[in-house]
Design a protein around this motif. Structure first.
Motif, mmCIF file in Angstrom:
data_model
loop_
_atom_site.group_PDB
_atom_site.id
_atom_site.type_symbol
_atom_site.label_atom_id
_atom_site.label_comp_id
_atom_site.label_asym_id
_atom_site.label_seq_id
_atom_site.Cartn_x
_atom_site.Cartn_y
_atom_site.Cartn_z
ATOM 1 N N ALA A 24 -13.932 1.665 14.524
ATOM 2 C CA ALA A 24 -12.778 2.001 13.695
ATOM 3 C C ALA A 24 -11.731 2.671 14.577
ATOM 4 O O ALA A 24 -12.062 3.410 15.497
ATOM 5 C CB ALA A 24 -13.193 2.938 12.568
ATOM 6 N N GLN A 25 -10.486 2.376 14.306
ATOM 7 C CA GLN A 25 -9.378 2.995 15.041
ATOM 8 C C GLN A 25 -9.202 4.436 14.565
ATOM 9 O O GLN A 25 -9.500 4.766 13.422
ATOM 10 C CB GLN A 25 -8.091 2.221 14.767
ATOM 11 C CG GLN A 25 -8.137 0.787 15.195
ATOM 12 C CD GLN A 25 -7.507 0.584 16.551
ATOM 13 O OE1 GLN A 25 -6.793 1.430 17.038
ATOM 14 N NE2 GLN A 25 -7.781 -0.540 17.148
ATOM 15 N N THR A 26 -8.708 5.285 15.432
ATOM 16 C CA THR A 26 -8.380 6.649 15.046
ATOM 17 C C THR A 26 -7.144 6.614 14.161
ATOM 18 O O THR A 26 -6.157 5.961 14.506
ATOM 19 C CB THR A 26 -8.092 7.505 16.298
ATOM 20 O OG1 THR A 26 -9.245 7.482 17.133
ATOM 21 C CG2 THR A 26 -7.753 8.935 15.912
ATOM 22 N N ASP A 46 -9.895 2.274 7.479
ATOM 23 C CA ASP A 46 -11.058 1.918 8.299
ATOM 24 C C ASP A 46 -12.350 2.573 7.834
ATOM 25 O O ASP A 46 -13.419 1.987 7.954
ATOM 26 C CB ASP A 46 -10.812 2.259 9.770
ATOM 27 C CG ASP A 46 -9.735 1.391 10.413
ATOM 28 O OD1 ASP A 46 -9.194 0.480 9.738
ATOM 29 O OD2 ASP A 46 -9.436 1.629 11.594
ATOM 30 N N ASP A 47 -12.273 3.797 7.313
ATOM 31 C CA ASP A 47 -13.496 4.477 6.855
ATOM 32 C C ASP A 47 -13.533 4.623 5.331
ATOM 33 O O ASP A 47 -14.295 5.416 4.796
ATOM 34 C CB ASP A 47 -13.638 5.850 7.525
ATOM 35 C CG ASP A 47 -12.675 6.888 6.977
ATOM 36 O OD1 ASP A 47 -11.622 6.513 6.416
ATOM 37 O OD2 ASP A 47 -12.978 8.094 7.112
ATOM 38 N N ALA A 48 -12.702 3.857 4.639
ATOM 39 C CA ALA A 48 -12.553 4.020 3.194
ATOM 40 C C ALA A 48 -13.794 3.604 2.419
ATOM 41 O O ALA A 48 -14.568 2.759 2.855
ATOM 42 C CB ALA A 48 -11.351 3.217 2.704
ATOM 43 N N ARG A 49 -13.929 4.220 1.262
ATOM 44 C CA ARG A 49 -14.997 3.860 0.320
ATOM 45 C C ARG A 49 -14.414 3.898 -1.084
ATOM 46 O O ARG A 49 -13.381 4.518 -1.324
ATOM 47 C CB ARG A 49 -16.183 4.803 0.441
ATOM 48 C CG ARG A 49 -15.852 6.248 0.133
ATOM 49 C CD ARG A 49 -17.099 7.123 0.227
ATOM 50 N NE ARG A 49 -16.817 8.512 0.021
ATOM 51 C CZ ARG A 49 -16.674 9.100 -1.160
ATOM 52 N NH1 ARG A 49 -16.788 8.396 -2.263
ATOM 53 N NH2 ARG A 49 -16.431 10.388 -1.258
ATOM 54 N N ASN A 50 -15.089 3.241 -2.002
ATOM 55 C CA ASN A 50 -14.665 3.270 -3.399
ATOM 56 C C ASN A 50 -15.112 4.560 -4.054
ATOM 57 O O ASN A 50 -16.261 4.968 -3.899
ATOM 58 C CB ASN A 50 -15.272 2.103 -4.180
ATOM 59 C CG ASN A 50 -14.520 0.826 -3.979
ATOM 60 O OD1 ASN A 50 -13.407 0.819 -3.473
ATOM 61 N ND2 ASN A 50 -15.130 -0.269 -4.351
ATOM 62 N N VAL A 51 -14.208 5.171 -4.788
ATOM 63 C CA VAL A 51 -14.544 6.330 -5.605
ATOM 64 C C VAL A 51 -14.908 5.835 -6.999
ATOM 65 O O VAL A 51 -15.866 6.291 -7.603
ATOM 66 C CB VAL A 51 -13.363 7.322 -5.675
ATOM 67 C CG1 VAL A 51 -13.664 8.468 -6.614
ATOM 68 C CG2 VAL A 51 -13.025 7.833 -4.286
ATOM 69 N N GLU A 52 -14.139 4.878 -7.493
ATOM 70 C CA GLU A 52 -14.375 4.286 -8.812
ATOM 71 C C GLU A 52 -13.646 2.952 -8.865
ATOM 72 O O GLU A 52 -12.615 2.779 -8.219
ATOM 73 C CB GLU A 52 -13.845 5.216 -9.901
ATOM 74 C CG GLU A 52 -14.166 4.766 -11.306
ATOM 75 C CD GLU A 52 -13.720 5.771 -12.363
ATOM 76 O OE1 GLU A 52 -13.662 5.359 -13.535
ATOM 77 O OE2 GLU A 52 -13.423 6.928 -12.042
ATOM 78 N N SER A 53 -14.162 2.019 -9.632
ATOM 79 C CA SER A 53 -13.492 0.726 -9.785
ATOM 80 C C SER A 53 -13.800 0.149 -11.164
ATOM 81 O O SER A 53 -14.752 0.554 -11.819
ATOM 82 C CB SER A 53 -13.933 -0.254 -8.694
ATOM 83 O OG SER A 53 -15.317 -0.502 -8.772
ATOM 84 N N PHE A 54 -12.939 -0.784 -11.590
ATOM 85 C CA PHE A 54 -13.182 -1.492 -12.844
ATOM 86 C C PHE A 54 -12.406 -2.801 -12.853
ATOM 87 O O PHE A 54 -11.411 -2.956 -12.150
ATOM 88 C CB PHE A 54 -12.832 -0.630 -14.069
ATOM 89 C CG PHE A 54 -11.359 -0.341 -14.257
ATOM 90 C CD1 PHE A 54 -10.577 -1.158 -15.071
ATOM 91 C CD2 PHE A 54 -10.762 0.736 -13.639
ATOM 92 C CE1 PHE A 54 -9.222 -0.891 -15.257
ATOM 93 C CE2 PHE A 54 -9.420 1.018 -13.822
ATOM 94 C CZ PHE A 54 -8.646 0.198 -14.629
#
Length: 146
Positions: A24-26, A46-54
């Motif tokens: 992942a890039q800085t 680059d380091d993202a994650r889902n908190v919630e989705s629908f």
């Protein structure tokens, strides 16, 4: 012939296994200084994650089967909305996705086909992802405040 082919296949598999995973890039912004910036351009995605989705299930025919994700980057301490799908288009098919910030701005993004996203805002604020649709762009489905 068979043993030469097997050696070739095993050699290719070994070469692939030795390749280093993509790094992942800085991020190009620091937490608290990423507000209203693009998560892709800054490498916060680059380091993202889902908190919630629908999946959208409201009345707009242009949003049916559109996925909304509230995303979070630990490195940038930011949140944004990403949508996949949708067929919105200005006044003819009015609908947008938004990142709402408690006591702050509302950042608009797609959906207009493919994958679109809003700009980011600090996750130290309460945020949520929503759809707006119709001529008045009324709220038409939201995540919880986070």
């Amino acid at each position: 012939m068979v043993s030469a082919l097997a050696a070739l296949v095993l050699g290719a598999a070994a070469a692939l296994a030795l390749q280093a995973p993509a790094q992942a890039q800085t991020p190009t912004c620091k937490p608290s200084y990423c507000n209203n910036l693009d998560p892709q351009a800054t490498h916060c995605a680059d380091d993202a994650r889902n908190v919630e989705s629908f999946w959208y299930r409201g009345s707009s025919p242009w949003l049916q089967n559109t996925l909304l994700e509230l995303r979070y980057s630990p490195a940038c301490d930011t949140a944004w909305v990403r949508t996949t799908g949708g067929d919105c288009f200005d006044v003819w098919r009015p609908c947008v996705s938004v990142l709402q910030v408690s006591g702050g701005p509302e950042l608009q993004g797609g959906p207009s086909g493919g994958q679109k996203w809003t700009n980011m805002w600090s996750f130290r604020s309460y945020v949520r992802g929503c759809f707006r649709s119709g001529a008045d762009l009324h709220l038409d489905g939201c995540t919880a405040w986070r």
